[in-house]
Scaffold this active site. Structure first.
Site, mmCIF file in Angstrom:
data_model
loop_
_atom_site.group_PDB
_atom_site.id
_atom_site.type_symbol
_atom_site.label_atom_id
_atom_site.label_comp_id
_atom_site.label_asym_id
_atom_site.label_seq_id
_atom_site.Cartn_x
_atom_site.Cartn_y
_atom_site.Cartn_z
ATOM 1 N N TYR B 79 0.853 -1.176 0.000
ATOM 2 C CA TYR B 79 0.000 0.000 0.000
ATOM 3 C C TYR B 79 0.889 1.226 0.000
ATOM 4 C CZ TYR B 79 -3.261 3.098 2.711
ATOM 5 O OH TYR B 79 -4.060 4.089 3.204
ATOM 6 N N TYR B 233 -9.052 -4.270 9.805
ATOM 7 C CA TYR B 233 -7.737 -3.715 10.090
ATOM 8 C C TYR B 233 -7.801 -2.494 11.001
ATOM 9 C CZ TYR B 233 -3.084 -1.791 9.476
ATOM 10 O OH TYR B 233 -1.828 -1.302 9.722
ATOM 11 N N HIS B 234 -8.666 -1.575 10.642
ATOM 12 C CA HIS B 234 -8.680 -0.309 11.383
ATOM 13 C C HIS B 234 -9.235 -0.483 12.777
ATOM 14 C CE1 HIS B 234 -9.043 0.091 7.056
ATOM 15 N NE2 HIS B 234 -8.132 1.014 7.194
ATOM 16 N N LYS B 589 -7.944 17.229 17.762
ATOM 17 C CA LYS B 589 -7.400 16.713 16.517
ATOM 18 C C LYS B 589 -7.682 17.724 15.440
ATOM 19 C CE LYS B 589 -6.951 12.648 15.172
ATOM 20 N NZ LYS B 589 -5.616 12.311 15.617
ATOM 21 N N ASP B 593 -7.314 14.209 9.761
ATOM 22 C CA ASP B 593 -6.880 12.936 10.317
ATOM 23 C C ASP B 593 -7.944 12.404 11.275
ATOM 24 O OD1 ASP B 593 -5.618 10.928 11.723
ATOM 25 O OD2 ASP B 593 -4.360 12.310 12.858
ATOM 26 N N HIS B 595 -7.930 9.361 12.905
ATOM 27 C CA HIS B 595 -7.523 8.306 13.841
ATOM 28 C C HIS B 595 -7.693 8.824 15.251
ATOM 29 C CE1 HIS B 595 -5.334 7.137 10.178
ATOM 30 N NE2 HIS B 595 -5.651 5.921 10.575
#
Ligand SMILES: Nc1nc2c(ncn2[C@@H]2O[C@H](COP(=O)(O)OP(=O)(O)OP(=O)(O)O)[C@@H](O)[C@H]2O)c(=O)[nH]1
Ligand SMILES: [Mg+2]
Lengths: 331, 713
Positions: B79, B233-234, B589, B593, B595
């Site tokens: 990736y 995954y996340h 944040k 982004d 996350h």
């Protein structure tokens, strides 16, 4: 830099966000020196208060209070109002620190220049909620916010404290959990000026309407709080905005009605007197319990009562005998 | 369950070796709540439905294909993407020349969220965490010299799926490649975005419709294309343990299947094109078993829809080694971690794999680190002789038992979700998010106490860390280049055609037209990603997340030596006594982004430690964050950054604070920040920087020291 109380006052009267924020910090502080300073500031600001509309909002966790305020507050700013929101978060009891996340649910209002949102930790003491919030509200009025909204979680006694400092007390409900009144005490319904069933959207509309009728019936059985106002039950969606303007109409109607018949003025007078007696009670208690002799004796007498060496009446009597001797030990 | 005939004898022997302690003292309770014994025997497999099956056959525990790697090894699919399309294109060419087999495109956050590079909200994000794509012109550059009829291309895109997938299709058209020749995967998994990564644009309802539209369009015109990659995954990166990852991912899958069925499709037209994406962490046998268990469960879950084609219930997956497991400290260790995780994925039977670069906790991969990462799996594939036997761990008493335990634990959670009315409804209740956050907070507490070992972080720490390799920097000029190209495109295109195409797209959004189909003419006419997103946003609205934070999970797991914790609690209490309030911290944040793992753990743990913690909404501009800091009158702002925006966003925040008179408010930073940037941040006024893996008591202690010096000193 803000130093003297005059600088704070000046800042607030010129609508400075920072001065307002710092003043609230002083009001909320547990330090006597800060509280003293806050008292001076609030006193000087008093002549500039009183013209705003004060709204209290309560409801069970997750009823949508913050989301409601986001939509309602944004609408108010669009029609020219300046809105202050005071949100009281329950503290985590374990260590006393709080997570103050209200603004994450008031994303638009949080960045709106015509809005001021201040989440406050309730720091465990419910008395604290009332004292600090009331003064904060006054300061916001002096800073030019003509609508003040106070959000409290409807699970404790904080909401009755809040209802005694606002003009309009709104209880937010959700449909579906109606039968046991959703953990909201009946006492809260008694002081409500309106009940609003939130989340009336999507496949929830019908259920909200059913809940509306249920609450209407429930309210009929209660003595109305005011002879001049019958609390309505309304529905709204804080997500799509339906019904929000109707609530504002209701609040204005309430205000006109109660102002015209003089009840608003007397309500505020009563609130001021209640407020004074609350502060007096609170001060007396603190004064009494903080006296070193009392602290010591209390500790021992509690043990004696537990072990049945002293009767509760005798113990209380002994403690109260300290009263005349603690003349000027206040701090 | 019966015991091995000589079990008792062994237990006695073992107990003797342990000076008389019972053997079950060696049991280990995994984070998933699975009790792992020190020894497994054939008896553990008795009556086990998932054991002793065959590959390529239901229930596919041992692999979806009959020959697995013995026939053809997994696809090495790295990736990558950063900066401009041109830079990324050059990087792809190098990677393909060096043995990589498929492409996998990373987009920058502005693109994910449907903003053009010239949008003021995203100034700090352009080209940072992926490549910036504004129009089909950028797409054409991205794939320049790459034959799209031959190369399978996977694209990590969920929010702006319509303009990006349409852009890819049109870029192919203009290469002379027809739709049916395209092969690859688009992530297109929006549900998990609401759970963890937050790169959504629209509310869940319209987003689900977009997914069905894509499935529908592709099932007729792009038969070789995977229309969704259902991603766990996340979730793992956000802190989900392996059972949670399995359960939530499969439940997401079921939700998509139901949506497609509801829109009138036949199960066998789209289900074979569903693919999965799992994250692989350091718990070696657990994650091997997780992949095996996931295949079993998917088969079982899909059976309820009565597919005729066996492929419909066959779980095929891509895997990626965990980015979260990489450390900033002593970073060469990451090569070893990634190798372990690659082995896990391979022994679990993945269909394709991405191996992370060792420097990803520090910055974007360089040519050097990308080569090591790629070679990690090439070496496993070509040197180790692992590929000859299918599912080599099949029959291992332990692995089979673990597989079975994961199946039953995950099934319980899936049932719970089913009771809530499916994953979309469950997400609305906040249940999955809370579970993941709880799991993350627990993990953090274990690490901070040294109970979970991370070499170089909480054990065997280096005296002095130094970086003796290059770190990739995205030049600040990327945005300028993108903005210039946008201007040029807008000046040269046929504006009336663009407007008409966009109006048609809006109409399709209103009237249930197929959105992907409707977007193609707009892309051909050179409408931009932002314009296409807006055309739909005008109907769907933009989704605003509600951030909830749990409290107590961190401190409740912090059982062992709580000295460090107690000390900080004492200090926050002293601060309260002296200052009249608790130390108050705003965690924020900025940029696009999404996350939020670090940010949430910090909020929840700091509150447990006696701070009052304000959390800001996501995606703030520096100005908005400053307003909040002033209004809430915090002592300190903690800016979390994981997507390389720190160099512009954090100094801008400090400026905004000053402008509003809040120069007293301290600013600290945390997240993935290259050590080389620390001095830059300190110079711009940041008081402390906490890299990934900083134990909470350490960062909290340091922040508190700063405050004590300032206010109590
Ligand atoms: N469908 C729908 N959902 C709503 C509505 N209002 C709020 N919600 C959702 O309900 C959840 C809780 O909303 P909040 O505004 O945080 O509720 P709250 O009463 O402030 O909650 P606490 O502050 O935790 O007590 C969120 O997920 C909102 O998106 C509404 O009118 N309709
Ligand atoms: Mg709230």
């Amino acid at each position: 830099m803000l130093k003297s109380p005059e600088e704070y006052v000046e800042g607030i009267l010129s609508h400075d966000r920072l001065a307002l924020a710092r003043t609230i910090t002083l009001i909320e502080s547990t330090l006597p020196a800060h509280q003293e300073r806050a008292r001076i500031i609030v006193n000087q600001l008093l002549p500039h208060t009183g013209k705003g509309i004060r709204i209290g909002i309560t409801g069970v966790p997750g009823a949508g209070k913050s989301t409601y305020i986001e939509t309602f507050g944004t609408m108010l700013t669009e029609i020219g109002h300046k809105v202050a929101v005071l949100a009281i978060d329950p503290s985590s009891s374990r260590s006393g620190g709080s997570i103050l996340g209200d603004k994450t649910r008031m994303e638009k209002l949080a960045v709106n220049p015509k809005a001021f949102i201040r989440p406050s930790p309730s720091s465990g003491t419910l008395g604290g909620v009332g004292r600090k919030t009331r003064e904060t509200m006054l300061v916001c009025e002096a800073a030019g916010y003509d609508v003040a909204i106070i959000e409290t979680v409807g699970v404790g006694q904080s909401e009755t404290t809040v209802s005694s400092m606002v003009d309009f007390f709104l209880v937010l409900m959700i449909a579906g959990a109606g039968d046991e009144l959703q953990g909201i005490k009946k006492g809260v319904l008694e002081v409500a000026d309106a009940i609003v069933i939130n989340k009336a959207d999507g496949d929830n509309v019908t259920r909200a309407e059913i809940a509306q009728r249920e609450y209407e019936t429930a309210l009929h059985m209660l003595m109305p709080n005011s002879p001049n106002w019958t609390p309505p039950v309304l529905t709204c969606s804080s997500i799509n905005g339906n019904g929000i303007d109707k609530i504002w109409e209701t609040i204005k109607e309430h205000r006109t009605k109660l102002t015209d018949c003089g009840e608003m003025a007397s309500k505020r007078k009563t609130q001021a007197l209640d407020w004074m007696s609350f502060l007096l009670d609170d001060g007396l208690r603190q004064w009494f319990y903080n006296t070193p002799d009392v602290k010591k004796a209390l500790n021992e007498l509690q043990k004696d009562v537990e072990s049945k060496n002293t009767s509760p009446t005798a113990a209380a009597d002994m403690l109260l005998r300290f009263l005349p001797t603690i003349g000027s030990t206040t701090d | 369950m019966s015991k091995h005939p000589e079990y008792q004898k062994w237990a006695e022997l073992a107990s003797k070796q342990m000076k008389g302690k019972a053997v079950d003292k060696l049991d280990w309770m995994t984070p998933e709540g699975i009790n792992v014994k020190p020894l497994y025997t054939a008896e553990d497999l008795e009556g086990m439905e998932s054991a002793n099956t065959l590959p390529g056959m239901a229930p596919y525990v041992r692999g979806p294909m009959a020959t697995m790697y013995a026939g053809r090894p997994w696809t090495i699919r790295q990736y990558a993407g950063f900066s401009t399309a041109k830079e990324s294109n050059a990087f792809y060419h190098k990677a393909l020349a060096a043995g990589q087999k498929g492409l996998s495109v990373a987009f920058d956050l502005a693109t994910h969220r449907g903003y053009d590079s010239d949008h003021p909200r995203v100034a700090g994000d352009i080209g940072k965490a992926g490549v910036a794509i504004d129009s089909v012109e950028d797409m054409k550059i991205l794939f320049d010299g790459i034959p799209l009829d031959k190369m399978s291309v996977s694209m990590t895109m969920n929010g702006a799926v319509i303009p990006i997938l349409a852009g890819y299709i049109v870029a192919a058209e203009e290469q002379g490649v027809s739709h049916d020749q395209l092969s690859g995967t688009i992530q297109n998994d929006i549900l998990k975005e609401y759970l963890t990564r937050n790169t959504y644009i629209y509310p869940p309802g319209p987003s689900m419709r977009i997914i069905s539209d894509i499935m529908e369009f592709c099932s007729t015109t792009m038969p070789k294309y995977n229309t969704i990659s259902i991603s766990g995954y996340h979730m793992m990166e956000a802190g989900a343990n392996s059972v949670l990852q399995t359960a939530f991912t499969l439940a997401d899958g079921v939700e998509y299947v139901k949506a497609a069925l509801k829109s009138g499709m036949d199960i066998d037209t789209f289900a074979p094109r569903l693919s999965f994406f799992f994250g692989i962490g350091m718990n070696f046998f657990m994650d091997i078993s997780m992949l095996r268990a996931a295949r079993f469960l998917w088969y079982r879950l899909m059976s309820q829809f009565n597919p005729k084609n066996p492929k419909s219930s066959m779980l095929r997956t891509h895997c990626q080694t965990s980015g979260w497991s990489l450390t900033e400290q002593d970073p060469y260790n990451n090569v070893i971690r990634t190798t372990m995780e690659a082995m896990t994925a391979v022994l679990g039977g993945t269909q394709s794999l991405h191996t992370n670069s060792f420097d990803e906790a520090i910055g974007l991969p360089t040519d050097f680190s990308a080569r090591i990462a790629r070679n990690t799996q090439i070496i496993v594939q070509e040197e180790s002789q692992i590929c000859h036997v299918i599912d080599p761990l099949g029959g291992s008493y332990y692995v089979e038992s673990l597989t079975d335990s994961i199946i039953s634990e995950a099934q319980k959670i899936i049932d719970e979700i089913e009771e809530l009315g499916g994953m979309a409804k469950a997400i609305e209740t906040g249940m999955p998010k809370m579970r993941i956050e709880e799991s993350a907070a627990r993990k953090q507490a274990l690490i901070d106490q040294g109970l979970d070992v991370i070499v170089g972080v909480n054990k065997y720490k280096l005296e002095d860390e130094k970086i003796d390799f290059d770190v990739r920097e995205v030049p600040g000029t990327v945005r300028d280049e993108q903005v210039a190209r946008l201007k040029e495109i807008k000046a040269t295109r046929d504006q009336t055609a663009v407007e008409k195409a966009l109006a048609d797209l809006t109409a399709a959004a209103q009237n249930d037209g197929n959105l992907l189909e409707a977007a193609l003419p707009a892309v051909r006419a050179r409408a931009t990603v932002g314009e296409i997103s807006d055309a739909m946003e005008s109907v769907f609205g933009r989704f605003v997340a509600t951030t909830r934070c749990i409290s107590g999970a961190y401190s409740s797991e912090y059982k062992g030596d709580s000295g460090a914790i107690d000390e900080i609690k004492k200090r926050t209490t002293t601060f309260l006594e002296k200052q009249g309030r608790r130390p108050r911290l705003l965690v924020t944040k900025m940029g696009q982004d999404g996350h939020d793992r670090g940010f949430k753990i910090v909020a929840s743990a700091y509150a447990d430690l006696g701070f009052d913690v304000d959390i800001s909404p996501m995606f703030q501009t520096p100005e908005e964050a400053a307003k909040m800091a002033i209004e809430n009158d915090v002592h300190v702002v903690g800016a979390s950054s994981l997507a390389a925006g720190h160099k512009s966003l954090i100094p801008a925040l400090i400026e905004e604070l000053k402008k509003a008179g809040g120069e007293e408010i301290l600013v600290v930073a945390g997240g993935v920040i290259p050590p080389g940037d620390y001095d830059f941040l300190f110079d711009s006024g940041v008081k402390a920087v906490f890299g990934p893996g900083t134990p909470i008591p350490e960062s909290a202690g340091k922040t508190l020291t700063l405050l004590e010096e300032k206010y109590l000193g």
